[in-house]
Design a protein around this motif. Structure first.
Motif: not given
Ligand code: GDP
Ligand code: MG
Length: 700
Positions: A654, A657, A685, A594, A601, A659-660, A427, A597-598
């Motif tokens: 960020y 969420a 999310t 976005l 990030r 996102q990984c 991040r 970034s999923f």
């Protein structure tokens, strides 16, 4: 040869089994091997009175009868096989006076096999210094056993032990634990199926299968009794351990007093300070601060180095294989930068685990765990959740793996679920650029606003982890009572070898577990961004040329790249979700970021760089250029895209969420179910969306 008495010495590692063995047998011993494996088999003869001889076996150290190693397996195979010529007539459990609670777990298990069992409490010479006193009579009565208080160092208690061995037939074989407390139905049906067998022994055979593969020398055929999955069996084993600790705790409460204030050794003095109600936390906080300072200071140099190396490598690929072919682009933009995106995290991860393993090796970590347990328990976590949560600041993947030593399933699950809230290093680049963009540069009492914002983001992440843990603790159905047993090992200088092994092993796990997914995704993203449907993507050059006439070739190719991205597959996705993210203050370009970034990030910044068409800018200027372009970005009506409101909203998004993909993959692996990663994905999310929405609507 006259019939001799078989004695087995059993106990946790380092309790003094071999010392007791030596005291009993003197020079009458020999060392051999167990058949087929390289575990030492030490046996000797102990002369008792009236010419009776005892054959003494010094078994490998074991913590419990749930084997997880070859050494432990030796002990269990012997105890489960009455036909073994070494099967003990009497078992001597050697425990040390300092770790009685942990040692008694094994004692109660062996007792429940109905073998006559003597308890040796060794190292009695330490009692005064450690402020420990014991009520031996009471302990003997409650544990249905005979106790020898021994110090092999001072040669005390050995004769009493020999006497107990001689009279072993008088020792009660009453079990410690009522097995129906573990699972009444299951154990009753087990007993019914094998009416002639001891039920606890059956249970050990069954679970041993689950733990360590087939037992080699068993006379029981339990294959027909496989009604529980390995997972359920493990649960029941945990329950068994808890019930045993409950039993042990109530007994020790009466039979043992430890007055640490009377203890006089250095270790106890250090302990008193390090787990002090106030100083303990202060010291830990200072240690933590120094570690973070060091990680960020020391890791910057190698990280910068890696960054520039990979940038020039990509450049080199492009220049060496000219022509702009698809393969060249794939290698330069997809693969090389994908690998760079993995390698860049190595310094931070290595440093973090360097510190963690030094803290663990020195013995300090168990004090911290003990200290923090008081706090963490209120939030449904355990003291042992602390290390994973801290590791989460480097990367959630090793952190999720680090939860393995939390015994309680519920606490472990909650820890796994909330780890991704802690601010991982991926991040950081996102935070840095957005902070640089929307947070003013001023200072307040010497601290910069930007640095304070960064710190606030770390705190918010940690706070949300704790809060979610608290809520999950209420919601999740599985009610497990826990007994907290930390070993408090002696303080010692960390072994360099152990530290290095930990660092290498953790770093390697990260590179391979997360690395391959990050790489795969970055290739997929590259494809999605490099191809698009229809005419606009394919004839981008013509379209750009038509709209604006006077530009340099450099500007032109930048604009073409941006135009292509807009009409690529990923661009279409970004546009498709625009209505959804508009209330948060983002446009479709941020949307692309976005979506990208999923995967991971940190690709956010790179993706934005392409969208804002700074592809050909020099590497060193990248951040500045993106920053300027982003700062000037406006909507059709002229209002700015990146304002304080949308910036804060993006930071919050960020922060919360999920996102990984790599984290989801590892959570699936550790929880053995898709249920939990999916819950994580949706829950986190949703939280991110709501917080970002509120922030933007409130601030705009
Ligand atoms: P094992 O791993 O159970 O076989 O344990 P060992 O017999 O190898 O002993 C482990 C450690 O405890 C050694 O460092 C011994 O010197 C120490 N030790 C053994 N008995 C005593 C004792 O009665 N008092 C003290 N203070 N230390 C002991
Ligand atoms: Mg030994």
């Amino acid at each position: 040869m006259s019939k001799q008495l078989n004695v087995a010495l059993i106990g946790n590692p380092n309790t003094g089994k071999t010392s007791v063995f030596n005291a009993l047998t003197g020079l009458n011993q020999k060392v051999g091997n167990y058949p087929g494996i390289t575990v030492d088999k030490k046996q000797g003869i102990c002369k008792l009175s009236r010419g009776v001889k005892a054959h003494v076996l010094d078994l490998p150290g074991t913590y419990s009868l749930n084997a997880s190693s070859l050494d432990e397996n030796v002990v269990i195979e012997l105890l489960l096989n009455k036909n073994d010529k070494d099967y003990p007539d009497v078992a001597i459990i050697v425990s040390d006076v300092e770790n009685l609670k942990r040692n008694l777990l094994l004692f109660t298990q062996i007792k429940d096999l109905k073998i006559p069992t003597i308890l040796v409490i060794n190292m009695s010479d330490l009692m005064r210094r450690k402020g420990i006193s014991l009520d031996i009579e009471l302990l003997e009565a409650k544990l249905h056993t005979k106790i020898a208080l021994v110090s092999t160092r001072k040669n005390r208690g050995i004769d009493e032990l020999k006497q107990l061995i001689e009279t072993y037939k008088t020792i009660s074989t009453e079990p410690c634990l009522d097995t129906t407390l573990i699972d009444a139905d299951y154990f009753q049906s087990l007993q019914k199926a094998f009416p002639n067998q001891d039920v606890y022994k059956l249970w050990l055979v069954i679970t041993q299968d689950a733990n360590f593969g087939k037992i080699t020398r068993q006379e029981l055929d339990i294959s027909k009794f496989k009604t529980k999955s390995n997972h359920e069996l493990k649960r029941l084993q945990q329950k068994e351990a808890i019930k045993r600790y409950q039993f042990i705790n109530t007994i020790l409460k009466e039979g043992q007093t430890i007055d640490r204030s009377k203890a006089t050794d250095l270790r106890s003095k250090l302990d008193r300070l390090l787990i002090h109600k106030v100083w303990g936390y202060v010291i830990f906080f200072i240690v933590l601060l120094s570690i973070f300072q060091a990680i960020y200071d020391w890791a910057t140099v190698p990280m910068d180095l890696i960054d520039t190396t990979f940038a020039s490598l990509a450049e080199w690929v492009k220049n060496t294989f000219p022509g702009g072919g698809m393969v060249t682009d794939l290698v330069a933009e997809g693969i090389v930068s994908g690998i760079g995106g993995i390698v860049i995290f190595i310094p931070q991860i290595a440093f973090l685990f360097l510190f963690i393993s030094v803290l663990e090796e020195s013995g300090y970590m168990s004090r911290v765990v003990f200290l923090m347990d008081r706090v963490m328990r209120r939030f449904g976590l355990s003291g042992k959740s602390l290390v994973p949560l801290i590791s989460g600041t480097a990367c959630a993947i090793p952190a999720v793996m680090a939860t393995r030593n939390i015994e309680n399933w519920k606490e472990r699950l909650i820890t796994i679920l909330v780890i991704p809230f802690t601010t991982c290093s991926a991040r950081l680049p996102v935070y840095l650029i957005i902070i640089a963009l929307v947070i003013p540069e001023g200072t307040i009492i010497g601290l910069s606003y930007q640095a304070l914002t960064l710190m606030a983001l770390y705190l918010i992440g940690f706070g949300m982890a704790i809060l979610s843990a608290y809520i999950l603790d209420r919601i999740l159905k599985t009610k497990h009572k826990t007994f907290f047993v930390v070993e408090m090992p002696n303080y010692k200088l960390p072994l360099l070898k152990n530290v290095i092994i930990t660092v290498i092993e953790k770093t390697r796990t990260f590179v391979f577990e997360a690395g391959k997914i990050i790489l795969a995704i970055s290739v997929i993203l590259w494809v999605l961004a490099s191809y698009g449907p229809g005419d606009k993507f394919n004839n981008a050059e013509a379209y750009v040329k038509a709209t604006s006439a006077s530009q340099t070739t450099y500007e032109r190719s930048d604009q073409v790249a941006a135009y292509k991205l807009e009409h690529s597959y990923i661009g279409l996705v970004g546009k498709a979700i625009e209505p959804l993210i508009r209330p948060l203050g983002y446009d479709w370009k941020v949307g692309i970021g976005l979506v990208a970034s999923f995967a991971a990030r940190e690709v956010f910044v790179g993706t934005l760089a392409t969208i804002y068409s700074v592809g050909s800018a020099n590497e060193g200027e990248n951040i500045d250029t993106i920053k300027t372009k982003m700062a000037n970005e406006t909507y059709a009506d002229g209002t700015k895209v990146f304002t304080l409101a949308s910036g804060i909203s993006l930071l919050l998004f960020y922060a919360f969420a999920m996102q990984c993909m790599s984290t989801l993959a590892i959570v699936k692996r550790e929880t053995k179910s898709w249920k939990w990663p999916i819950l994580q994905l949706i829950g986190m999310t949703a939280i991110a969306y709501i917080c970002a929405l509120i922030a933007f609507q409130f601030l705009k």
